[in-house]
Design a protein around this motif. Structure first.
Motif, PDB file in Angstrom:
ATOM      1  N   THR A 103      32.538  34.454  37.498  1.00  0.00           N
ATOM      2  CA  THR A 103      33.644  33.567  37.867  1.00  0.00           C
ATOM      3  C   THR A 103      33.241  32.140  37.526  1.00  0.00           C
ATOM      4  O   THR A 103      32.227  31.632  38.014  1.00  0.00           O
ATOM      5  CB  THR A 103      33.952  33.672  39.368  1.00  0.00           C
ATOM      6  OG1 THR A 103      34.314  35.009  39.688  1.00  0.00           O
ATOM      7  CG2 THR A 103      35.088  32.731  39.751  1.00  0.00           C
ATOM      8  N   LEU A 104      34.015  31.475  36.688  1.00  0.00           N
ATOM      9  CA  LEU A 104      33.663  30.150  36.173  1.00  0.00           C
ATOM     10  C   LEU A 104      34.408  29.049  36.923  1.00  0.00           C
ATOM     11  O   LEU A 104      35.629  29.095  37.080  1.00  0.00           O
ATOM     12  CB  LEU A 104      33.986  30.060  34.680  1.00  0.00           C
ATOM     13  CG  LEU A 104      33.642  28.734  33.983  1.00  0.00           C
ATOM     14  CD1 LEU A 104      32.139  28.480  34.020  1.00  0.00           C
ATOM     15  CD2 LEU A 104      34.156  28.723  32.553  1.00  0.00           C
ATOM     16  N   LYS A 105      33.641  28.058  37.382  1.00  0.00           N
ATOM     17  CA  LYS A 105      34.209  26.840  37.945  1.00  0.00           C
ATOM     18  C   LYS A 105      33.503  25.653  37.301  1.00  0.00           C
ATOM     19  O   LYS A 105      32.425  25.805  36.717  1.00  0.00           O
ATOM     20  CB  LYS A 105      34.025  26.799  39.463  1.00  0.00           C
ATOM     21  CG  LYS A 105      34.814  27.875  40.204  1.00  0.00           C
ATOM     22  CD  LYS A 105      34.690  27.693  41.713  1.00  0.00           C
ATOM     23  CE  LYS A 105      35.516  28.743  42.443  1.00  0.00           C
ATOM     24  NZ  LYS A 105      35.446  28.551  43.929  1.00  0.00           N
ATOM     25  N   ALA A 106      34.091  24.468  37.435  1.00  0.00           N
ATOM     26  CA  ALA A 106      33.486  23.271  36.829  1.00  0.00           C
ATOM     27  C   ALA A 106      33.642  22.087  37.764  1.00  0.00           C
ATOM     28  O   ALA A 106      34.666  21.944  38.439  1.00  0.00           O
ATOM     29  CB  ALA A 106      34.127  22.969  35.482  1.00  0.00           C
ATOM     30  N   PHE A 107      32.603  21.253  37.790  1.00  0.00           N
ATOM     31  CA  PHE A 107      32.590  20.065  38.639  1.00  0.00           C
ATOM     32  C   PHE A 107      32.074  18.882  37.828  1.00  0.00           C
ATOM     33  O   PHE A 107      30.987  18.926  37.264  1.00  0.00           O
ATOM     34  CB  PHE A 107      31.690  20.285  39.857  1.00  0.00           C
ATOM     35  CG  PHE A 107      31.671  19.125  40.814  1.00  0.00           C
ATOM     36  CD1 PHE A 107      32.666  18.974  41.752  1.00  0.00           C
ATOM     37  CD2 PHE A 107      30.660  18.177  40.761  1.00  0.00           C
ATOM     38  CE1 PHE A 107      32.657  17.905  42.638  1.00  0.00           C
ATOM     39  CE2 PHE A 107      30.632  17.104  41.637  1.00  0.00           C
ATOM     40  CZ  PHE A 107      31.642  16.967  42.580  1.00  0.00           C
ATOM     41  N   VAL A 108      32.848  17.811  37.761  1.00  0.00           N
ATOM     42  CA  VAL A 108      32.474  16.598  37.022  1.00  0.00           C
ATOM     43  C   VAL A 108      31.664  15.686  37.942  1.00  0.00           C
ATOM     44  O   VAL A 108      32.089  15.375  39.053  1.00  0.00           O
ATOM     45  CB  VAL A 108      33.728  15.863  36.515  1.00  0.00           C
ATOM     46  CG1 VAL A 108      33.362  14.489  35.961  1.00  0.00           C
ATOM     47  CG2 VAL A 108      34.428  16.694  35.449  1.00  0.00           C
ATOM     48  N   TYR A 109      30.477  15.260  37.476  1.00  0.00           N
ATOM     49  CA  TYR A 109      29.616  14.374  38.263  1.00  0.00           C
ATOM     50  C   TYR A 109      29.419  13.022  37.599  1.00  0.00           C
ATOM     51  O   TYR A 109      28.640  12.198  38.071  1.00  0.00           O
ATOM     52  CB  TYR A 109      28.247  15.028  38.490  1.00  0.00           C
ATOM     53  CG  TYR A 109      27.535  15.431  37.213  1.00  0.00           C
ATOM     54  CD1 TYR A 109      26.828  14.511  36.444  1.00  0.00           C
ATOM     55  CD2 TYR A 109      27.592  16.745  36.763  1.00  0.00           C
ATOM     56  CE1 TYR A 109      26.198  14.884  35.276  1.00  0.00           C
ATOM     57  CE2 TYR A 109      26.955  17.132  35.594  1.00  0.00           C
ATOM     58  CZ  TYR A 109      26.260  16.205  34.858  1.00  0.00           C
ATOM     59  OH  TYR A 109      25.647  16.579  33.686  1.00  0.00           O
ATOM     60  N   GLU A 110      30.115  12.761  36.506  1.00  0.00           N
ATOM     61  CA  GLU A 110      29.904  11.547  35.712  1.00  0.00           C
ATOM     62  C   GLU A 110      30.349  10.301  36.464  1.00  0.00           C
ATOM     63  O   GLU A 110      31.217  10.348  37.337  1.00  0.00           O
ATOM     64  CB  GLU A 110      30.673  11.679  34.394  1.00  0.00           C
ATOM     65  CG  GLU A 110      30.466  10.550  33.405  1.00  0.00           C
ATOM     66  CD  GLU A 110      29.027  10.444  32.943  1.00  0.00           C
ATOM     67  OE1 GLU A 110      28.349   9.513  33.419  1.00  0.00           O
ATOM     68  OE2 GLU A 110      28.585  11.269  32.136  1.00  0.00           O
TER      69      GLU A 110
END
Length: 553
Positions: free
Chosen positions: A196-203
């Motif tokens: 299961t793919l999720k994404a989190f931006v930390y920039e």
């Protein structure tokens, strides 16, 4: 009855008490401004609650290079060093070469520490998505359980992001807009298992591309397909037994028949093997091309001899061959150096802030998490200088968090002060050009920056989820915080030209050079230790044998 005489006698005492109270209030104010004012916990972002979106504020204030003036040179450097592979062309590579390169190409490569089985490499998944490195993250504090964490960059669009609180654009990516799937590879099978793919931006910097965690969660054992026993398991927070994969593939949904490019995961290390006094230094990518031999020599000499650090992580975007050769010789002394290739997909600052340095230092912290108890995140012109001699990096960290009753895992923010090269040119003092820069430049700005502005960090890597350039944005535990280091413990001495450096938040204040400089020769108490260090003695010998005309010595 109070007389005038008794009042006059008490007046000095009262004034002294008032002045002491003012000093305490000012000191407390300086320190309390370092406390977190926003959400720094990873747990705040794993909630299903949708929070109102905050205004995006600009990124860090470091002065960028002119992208147009350097773009052609940087492109040539990348072509020379080797480009990133596409998602499609990795299928015919051997397992040792899939998406990976060694950082050094010289015959002395074996001398350098190569801890990982596979050194990372930037890889193209789509035009909007690139990956760099991967880690198996099984920390029990993670609210959704064990996960394969891939570090990469994604093309930023506002519609990608879920509304949420956080620093800059930090937020979860909407599940239905990734248009990719993730697949986990296990030993004993040639067919990967769907995750299961999720994404989190930390920039922090809002450019065309932003630093992103791609999180591939394995399915529970009773749901996983095509997975055989790998002999290595752990348990996620939902009590399902989870096998540990060795690699992950991110596959575009519109290219189901595309070849799998593997991002190899760093192997788990036995926590018992981590020494309590084990410390390391993480440095952001070296570009330029970087040929400052004296800068490298004094950096390693100082941190090894003064703060007793013996492990260094560097990222090679454009390191000169002579500096590279010097590092090989330094590693032969027993100093552990890990040089990682940084073939970043773009060399345009307007497309990727600071050439992806935030991804590099986050990679470094994850890479060091189960090897080192403490990690300093600094640049090559920055020196964490303790007030007292004899303090190691661990000592500095513990003194900072003890002062504010912090817990082990909190971050120690070392406050910045500029030692501008221009300050020496305004003085009548004769400059010894044969002196190391850290001892040559002894005049600094007449202020010390508040933490979270230009500060750098000492962290417990296993407690960190996401770093910013000057503080930790997300911790693994909810109760961990950033703590500003009092000046009585340590400061960050920053040696550089300051012509384009301004004070204030986001560089909105007056120029640093408009300040009246003051003399600060406190670094001299460490001069004997640095000059007698094995690394500096090696540097002096190295100069006798090889001094190129274009080398900074």
């Amino acid at each position: 009855m109070v007389t005038r005489r008794s009042i006059r006698r008490l007046l000095p005492v009262i004034c002294g008490v008032i002045l002491l109270r003012i000093y305490v209030i000012r000191l407390r104010g300086d320190l309390e401004e370092d406390e977190d004012t926003g959400f720094h916990s990873w747990h705040e972002f794993t909630s299903s609650e949708i929070n109102p979106e905050r205004e995006v504020v600009p990124g860090p204030t470091e002065t960028p290079r002119s992208s147009k003036a350097t773009e052609r040179q940087d492109v040539d450097i990348l072509l020379e060093r080797g480009k990133y592979p596409s998602h499609q062309n990795a299928v015919n590579q051997s397992e040792e070469d899939k998406g990976q390169v060694n950082a050094f190409t010289s015959s002395d490569n074996e001398v350098l520490s190569n801890i990982l089985d596979h050194s990372p490499l930037w890889m193209r998944i789509t035009d909007d998505l690139y990956t760099y490195s991967g880690f198996w993250d099984s920390r029990p504090q993670l609210p959704e359980g064990s996960v394969a964490r891939i570090l990469g960059i994604i093309r930023y669009r506002k519609e990608l992001m879920q509304p949420g609180l956080g620093f800059k654009v930090s937020a979860w990516v909407k599940d239905n807009v990734l248009n990719c799937s993730c697949h986990l590879w296990y030993t004993g099978t040639d067919v990967p298992s769907l995750g299961t793919l999720k994404a989190f931006v930390y920039e922090e910097g809002m450019k065309d591309y932003v630093g992103t965690f791609l999180l591939c969660y394995p399915l529970p054992i009773d749901m996983a397909k095509n997975v055989v026993d790998s002999g290595s398991t752990n348990f996620s927070s939902n009590n399902h037994q989870v096998k540990i994969p060795y690699a992950v593939s991110i596959v575009p949904n519109d290219s189901p028949n595309a070849s799998y490019s593997m991002v190899y995961l760093q192997r788990e290390v036995d926590p018992a093997s981590v020494s309590e006094n084990s410390s390391a230094v993480c440095v952001r990518p070296l570009f330029g091309p970087y040929n400052d031999l004296v800068g490298m020599a004094q950096f390693i000499s100082y941190y090894t001899s003064v703060l007793k650090i013996n492990y260094f992580y560097f990222y090679d975007l454009a390191v000169s061959d002579v500096v590279r050769e010097f590092l090989v010789k330094v590693s032969a002394l027993g100093v552990k150096i890990e040089m990682l290739h940084w073939n970043v997909p773009t060399t345009d600052w307007e497309k990727l802030w600071d050439l992806g340095s935030l991804t590099a230092i986050n990679d470094c912290v994850y890479r060091s998490a189960k090897k080192h108890a403490y990690v300093a995140v600094v640049d090559l012109d920055e020196f964490i200088v303790p007030k007292l001699k004899g303090l190691t990096l661990e000592d500095v960290y513990k003194k900072v968090i003890a002062h504010k009753m912090g817990e082990h895992g909190d971050a120690a923010l070392i406050r910045n002060v500029f030692f501008c090269y221009e300050f020496e040119k305004t003085k009548s003092d004769a400059i010894d050009k044969d002196e190391l820069p850290i001892f040559r430049y002894i005049h600094r700005e007449d202020r010390i920056w508040p933490s979270k502005q230009r500060s750098k960090m000492i962290v417990v890597p296993g407690a960190v989820v996401a770093l910013g350039h000057h503080m930790i944005h997300h911790f693994a535990k909810e109760n961990l915080k950033n703590h500003g280091a009092p000046n009585t413990i340590a400061i960050l001495r920053h040696y550089r030209t300051c012509n384009e450096v301004n004070m204030g938040i986001h560089a909105t204040g007056p120029r640093v050079l408009d300040q009246k400089p003051i003399k600060d020769a406190s670094m001299m108490k460490f001069k004997s230790s640095v000059m007698k260090s094995r690394v500096l003695q090696l540097y002096l010998q190295f100069l006798q044998n090889k001094v190129p005309s274009n080398m900074t010595v």
